[in-house]
Design an enzyme around this catalytic site. Structure first.
Site, PDB file in Angstrom:
ATOM      1  N   ASP A 183       4.634  15.023  14.355  1.00 36.42           N
ATOM      2  CA  ASP A 183       4.807  14.790  12.908  1.00 36.42           C
ATOM      3  C   ASP A 183       3.460  14.916  12.185  1.00 36.42           C
ATOM      4  O   ASP A 183       3.055  14.034  11.430  1.00 36.42           O
ATOM      5  CB  ASP A 183       5.425  13.411  12.668  1.00 36.42           C
ATOM      6  CG  ASP A 183       6.001  13.283  11.256  1.00 36.42           C
ATOM      7  OD1 ASP A 183       6.244  14.338  10.624  1.00 36.42           O
ATOM      8  OD2 ASP A 183       6.201  12.156  10.787  1.00 36.42           O
ATOM      9  N   TYR A 193      11.115   4.119   6.994  1.00 34.61           N
ATOM     10  CA  TYR A 193      11.496   3.071   7.921  1.00 34.61           C
ATOM     11  C   TYR A 193      10.758   1.747   7.690  1.00 34.61           C
ATOM     12  O   TYR A 193      11.038   0.779   8.391  1.00 34.61           O
ATOM     13  CB  TYR A 193      11.230   3.520   9.367  1.00 34.61           C
ATOM     14  CG  TYR A 193      12.009   4.747   9.750  1.00 34.61           C
ATOM     15  CD1 TYR A 193      13.370   4.668  10.024  1.00 34.61           C
ATOM     16  CD2 TYR A 193      11.388   5.980   9.841  1.00 34.61           C
ATOM     17  CE1 TYR A 193      14.088   5.784  10.377  1.00 34.61           C
ATOM     18  CE2 TYR A 193      12.107   7.111  10.204  1.00 34.61           C
ATOM     19  CZ  TYR A 193      13.456   7.013  10.464  1.00 34.61           C
ATOM     20  OH  TYR A 193      14.174   8.124  10.810  1.00 34.61           O
ATOM     21  N   LEU A 247       0.808  -1.214   0.000  1.00 37.66           N
ATOM     22  CA  LEU A 247       0.000   0.000   0.000  1.00 37.66           C
ATOM     23  C   LEU A 247       0.841   1.265   0.000  1.00 37.66           C
ATOM     24  O   LEU A 247       0.401   2.306  -0.488  1.00 37.66           O
ATOM     25  CB  LEU A 247      -0.926   0.017   1.227  1.00 37.66           C
ATOM     26  CG  LEU A 247      -1.906  -1.149   1.368  1.00 37.66           C
ATOM     27  CD1 LEU A 247      -2.714  -0.993   2.640  1.00 37.66           C
ATOM     28  CD2 LEU A 247      -2.817  -1.236   0.158  1.00 37.66           C
ATOM     29  N   GLY A 248       2.006   1.188   0.559  1.00 39.66           N
ATOM     30  CA  GLY A 248       2.852   2.374   0.633  1.00 39.66           C
ATOM     31  C   GLY A 248       4.207   2.010   1.193  1.00 39.66           C
ATOM     32  O   GLY A 248       4.425   0.935   1.751  1.00 39.66           O
TER      33      GLY A 248
END
Length: 972
Positions: A781, A667, A662-663
């Site tokens: 983040d 990391y 999916l992505g």
């Protein structure tokens, strides 16, 4: 059968060794914290495992696994043992030949060669564990394949000797199952034995898997009583009931072993030998039906269900393998109706072993979570102490300075008020002073019976005592009234000042240095500001008056000594009062008052400076302790917590099946997963920690993410699994399983979203950040790709990799450069960095595109971008921005964190913007509808005119046609 059990116990032993290591490292980590001196003994007591937890862990990880075989008769127990091992080790004797006979307890252990011995149980007073009795057994006299019957039976001598009667027959067998450390224990049988008492001593020393052999169609009263006592002994104990077949009448233990073997193979007690012709021509598989199996007797089933409660009439579906009771998973008891269904033993044993592992891993994880929570609380306390102690010192200095200046102002500017106070006091007290002086009894003067003084020296002494009486009484009263005048002011200052000093004193005592400095400081402050006027306050005035009176007395030549009576005392006191100078007395009181205040003020500042130096040293140690907790202790416990809960999730739900990617991030990689642990659909984030620091960061992320309560604006983390087979076992991969949403905000804005939908997303993000802040966490983040959208375009925050409590933040520079607040680069920041990041995110939401702001597009590197942000560069205003949106952005990304709005203020402003836009759209729609209606009216009018014109035109044409017709006709 034996092979399947061997595999299950191998898995169990592997996981148990893993848990033992986690337990050992956990206890060692906790003790290391205690040795570091960072925590007090009371605090260490809060994070250590208690005796009950250690006992429960020992019951799973510290004792051998044991298959405990009980039953109605010795025959059924031996049949079950034979079926479990796949070979006959114990003699099989028909029940008819066992009537009146008792069998001793039997324990099968691993040995390289077959051995038989008698050992005393651990609870025997005269023996230690594993004490072997020197006794001649029949198996010692000849080679044997099956233990002789005479060795397992209790003879008359054994029945009469309590030591021999309680001895256990230890049988050593080289079997793969026993090589895994598993013991097989057969409970004693017969009228002269007590199986429950045997189990009472056995169960605490082993990890039991209890099997109960049923060889008859009903249970006797004694057997029901034994099972009821067993359930009372251990209410959570699960039992696997197995019905064993009846032996044919021709079977006897005197038959040759080959014939016995054939009969046992036909009864499915032993596996049938596989011959070569069977390998070449396998026999057809005959399916077994419920009609071909022996039915469970109704009375037997009713007893096990209703009377004993081991079974239920409506068993749970197989997919519900465990029942969650008080945070522990329990396995329901089962009934195997025949040896044809004996294959169910393997999954049952698997569930029992897994339930034990889940219990142990849950206990360990609870200890890890408790330690982590305490570490966070201790870190918060340390951070608070580091912040508040300097402020307390400054506050004490300021309050004392205010008090000092106020009291000095009283002594300097209110002398007339003090003089009037003295005049009023003297006038009110004059009569009382004269009466008091007349009744005064001298202390240092001896008088004659005639009350005549014998010499002038004694006259002077009596006069001095009367004068001191008058001055002392006036002094006390004037001092009391002065105290009353300034008492309200003193209390208003000293109340808060004393509380501040008490807290500083507590800190001093906690550090173990000068524990009474705070107390001494309080006493000094109280003594300094009591505003009492002592006798020495008016000593100069007293000396002046005394000298004048001595001169008067000395100037009277030939004066006869007075009579020392009440009238004389009253006259001396009256002359003393008349001679007082209120002005001089006032100046004297104020001067000494100012001097005392000054000395006390200087003493206070000196003591406070000393205290500040000591507390500074303490704060330095506290900072070091906080750093160790954040960087050493907490990450170590978090990693252990990750391992323990991952093992638990692995046992409960298994390894997730990864679908398409999916992505991909910096990391790790995110994969899709159809279903895991009852959640669907899922996303699996695969991370491979490269070093110790990465492991610690990942473990802290997992702990904080999993500790966040479920919230509709936060993507829930459902579990974790560690894949130890990844990279051939050298670098295990950590799989974090979370809810799967449709897309992220970056993709959504890139493909286009309506304005009101984007506003709703910004409101969702605000609510998510507020919830994290309410839990004491800072995301650090916030960006487009960390905001996920569901199918209804509602937003949820994800990727809490940098999320931490404020007290646990070590000042690391983390985040995405464009969203990073300037103070992040200094290492000193708080949760306002999330407000800054939201301001940048809101710029993208209002812009409706994902391109970088113009000023940041010009930066060639990350360092240039950081420098640009630190210098105050911010995104430009676009023409599509409305004033209220632009103002909110600017406030959120303000350079001064103190000027940024609270998210509790941002949320209502976003709601107001949404409401304004909704009203604006409604008004625009209304105007469009009105314009449409007007256009429709015009169209209707045009249509009517056209139709009317057409009617007239059609009439004229018809009339013209008629005229032409008539004209033509006439012409003709």
């Amino acid at each position: 059968m034996a092979e399947g059990l061997v595999v299950e116990f191998q898995k169990f032993n592997k996981n148990a060794r893993h848990l033992k290591r986690l337990q050992r490292e956990t206890i060692q980590s906790i003790e290391d914290v205690g040795l570091s001196g960072n925590l007090s003994e009371d605090q260490m007591g809060e994070i250590r495992f208690n005796e009950a937890e250690l006992h429960d862990l020992r019951q799973v990880l510290g004792v051998p696994a044991c298959l405990v075989v009980g039953g109605q008769e010795a025959y059924g127990k031996v049949v079950v043992v034979t079926r479990l091992l796949g070979e006959q080790v114990l003699p099989i004797v028909p029940p008819r030949l066992l009537e009146g006979h008792s069998w001793r307890a039997i324990r099968l252990k691993h040995a390289h060669t077959r051995t038989v011995s008698l050992t005393l149980p651990d609870h025997t007073p005269c023996a230690a564990a594993g004490y072997e009795l020197v006794h001649s057994l029949h198996a010692h006299s000849r080679p044997w394949g099956t233990v002789p019957r005479a060795d397992v039976e209790l003879d008359q001598r054994a029945l009469q000797d309590p030591v021999m009667g309680s001895a256990t027959l230890e049988v050593g067998v080289n079997h793969p199952l026993l090589r895994e450390g598993v013991q097989v224990v057969v409970t004693p049988s017969g009228p002269h034995t007590s199986p429950v008492e045997f189990l009472r001593s056995l169960l605490p020393e082993v990890l039991p898997v209890v099997v109960y052999a049923i060889s008859r169609d009903d249970l006797s009263e004694q057997e029901v009583t034994e099972l009821r006592e067993l359930r009372k002994l251990n209410p959570d104990l699960s039992v696997l009931f197995i019905r064993v077949p009846h032996l044919p009448e021709t079977f006897s233990d005197d038959l040759p072993e080959s014939e016995q073997h054939d009969i046992l193979c036909k009864l499915r007690v032993l596996p049938s030998p596989v011959r070569q012709d069977h390998l070449n021509h396998p026999a057809p598989v005959i399916p077994t039906t419920s009609q071909s199996r022996p039915q469970v007797p109704v009375q037997l089933f009713r007893t096990l269900c209703d009377d004993l409660g081991f079974l239920t009439r409506t068993p749970s579906p197989k997919k519900f393998r465990w029942r969650l009771l008080e945070q522990c998973y329990r396995v329901d008891s089962e009934l195997v109706d025949s040896l044809d269904s004996f294959g169910n033993v393997v999954p049952y044993v698997r569930l029992i072993l897994q339930a034990h592992l889940i219990h142990a891993s849950t206990l360990l994880n609870q200890g890890h979570i408790r330690c982590m929570r305490k570490f966070i609380l201790y870190a918060f306390d340390m951070a608070r102490e580091i912040q508040i102690t300097p402020r307390r010192i400054s506050y004490a200095r300021e309050k004392e300075a205010e008090l000092y200046e106020s009291l000095m102002a009283i002594a300097s500017s209110k002398q007339d008020e003090i003089r009037n106070l003295i005049i009023d006091t003297v006038a009110k007290m004059k009569d009382d002073l004269l009466d008091k002086a007349a009744a005064y009894e001298f202390k240092d003067v001896e008088t004659l019976p005639s009350s005549e003084v014998v010499c002038g020296r004694e006259v002077r002494q009596c006069t001095g005592e009367i004068q001191e009486l008058v001055i002392g009484t006036l002094n006390s009263e004037v001092g009391r009234q002065l105290v009353d005048r300034v008492d309200v002011m003193r209390e208003s200052y000293l109340g808060t000042l004393q509380r501040c000093l008490e807290s500083l004193e507590k800190d001093c005592r906690a550090c173990g240095e000068n524990p009474h400095i705070g107390d001494a400081l309080k006493q000094m402050v109280n003594a300094a500001y009591q505003v009492e006027v002592s006798v020495t306050t008016s000593s100069s005035v007293l000396r002046t008056l005394w000298e004048k009176m001595k001169q008067l007395v000395a100037a009277m030549p030939g004066r006869t000594p007075p009579i020392i009576d009440a009238e004389w005392k009253r006259k001396v006191a009256s002359d003393m009062i008349a001679s007082l100078s209120e002005t001089k007395l006032t100046r004297s009181i104020c001067a000494q008052f100012r001097e005392r205040l000054k000395n006390s003020h200087e003493s206070f500042l000196g003591s406070l400076k000393q205290l500040e130096a000591q507390l500074t040293c303490r704060l330095e140690r506290t900072e070091g302790q906080q750093t160790r907790i954040k960087k050493v202790d907490a990450p170590k416990l978090a990693r252990l917590s990750l391992e323990s809960t991952s093992l638990r999730d692995m046992i409960l739900y298994g390894m997730p099946r990864l679908d398409r990617e999916l992505g991909r991030g910096q990391y790790g990689v995110v994969y899709g997963c159809e279903v895991w642990g009852g959640y669907r659909p899922c996303a699996v984030k695969s991370l491979v920690p490269l070093d110790e620091k990465h492991w610690n960061d990942l473990a802290m992320e997992f702990h904080y993410t999993r500790s966040v309560p479920e919230h509709e604006r936060i993507v829930a983390l459902r579990g974790s699994v560690i894949d130890h087979t990844y990279g051939q076992g050298e670098t295990p991969a950590v799989l974090l399983i979370m809810d799967r949403l449709t897309r992220d905000l970056y993709s959504a804005i890139k493909h286009g979203l309506d304005w009101l939908v984007r506003l709703q997303i910004s409101l969702d993000v605000t609510q998510g950040i507020r919830f994290l802040h309410s839990q004491g966490l800072v995301h650090r983040d916030i960006k487009l790709k960390n905001v996920l959208l569901d199918k209804n375009n509602r937003a949820k925050l994800t990727d809490l990799g940098f999320c931490k409590p404020e007290a646990m933040m070590s000042g690391s520079i983390v985040g995405t450069p464009i969203h990073m607040a300037p103070e992040l680069f200094t290492g000193h920041y708080d949760n306002s960095v999330d407000v800054y990041a939201f301001g940048i995110l809101f710029w993208y939401i209002c812009a409706g595109h994902v391109r970088l702001p113009l000023i940041f597009e010009q930066c060639q590197s990350k360092d240039q971008l950081w420098n640009c942000v630190k210098k105050g560069a911010r995104p430009e205003r676009l023409p599509v921005f409305e004033n209220n949106c632009w103002d909110l952005m600017q406030e959120c990304w303000a350079g001064d964190p103190g000027k940024r709005p609270l998210l509790g203020d941002v949320e209502p402003r976003l709601i107001e913007i949404m409401q304004m836009d909704v009203r604006k759209q409604e008004e625009e729609c209304k105007e469009q509808v009105e314009e449409q209606n007007e256009d429709d009216c015009k169209v209707d009018s045009a249509v009517d005119a056209t139709e009317q014109f057409g009617f007239i035109a059609r009439g004229n044409i018809a009339q013209l046609g008629n005229s032409l017709h008539y004209s033509i006709t006439g012409t003709l």
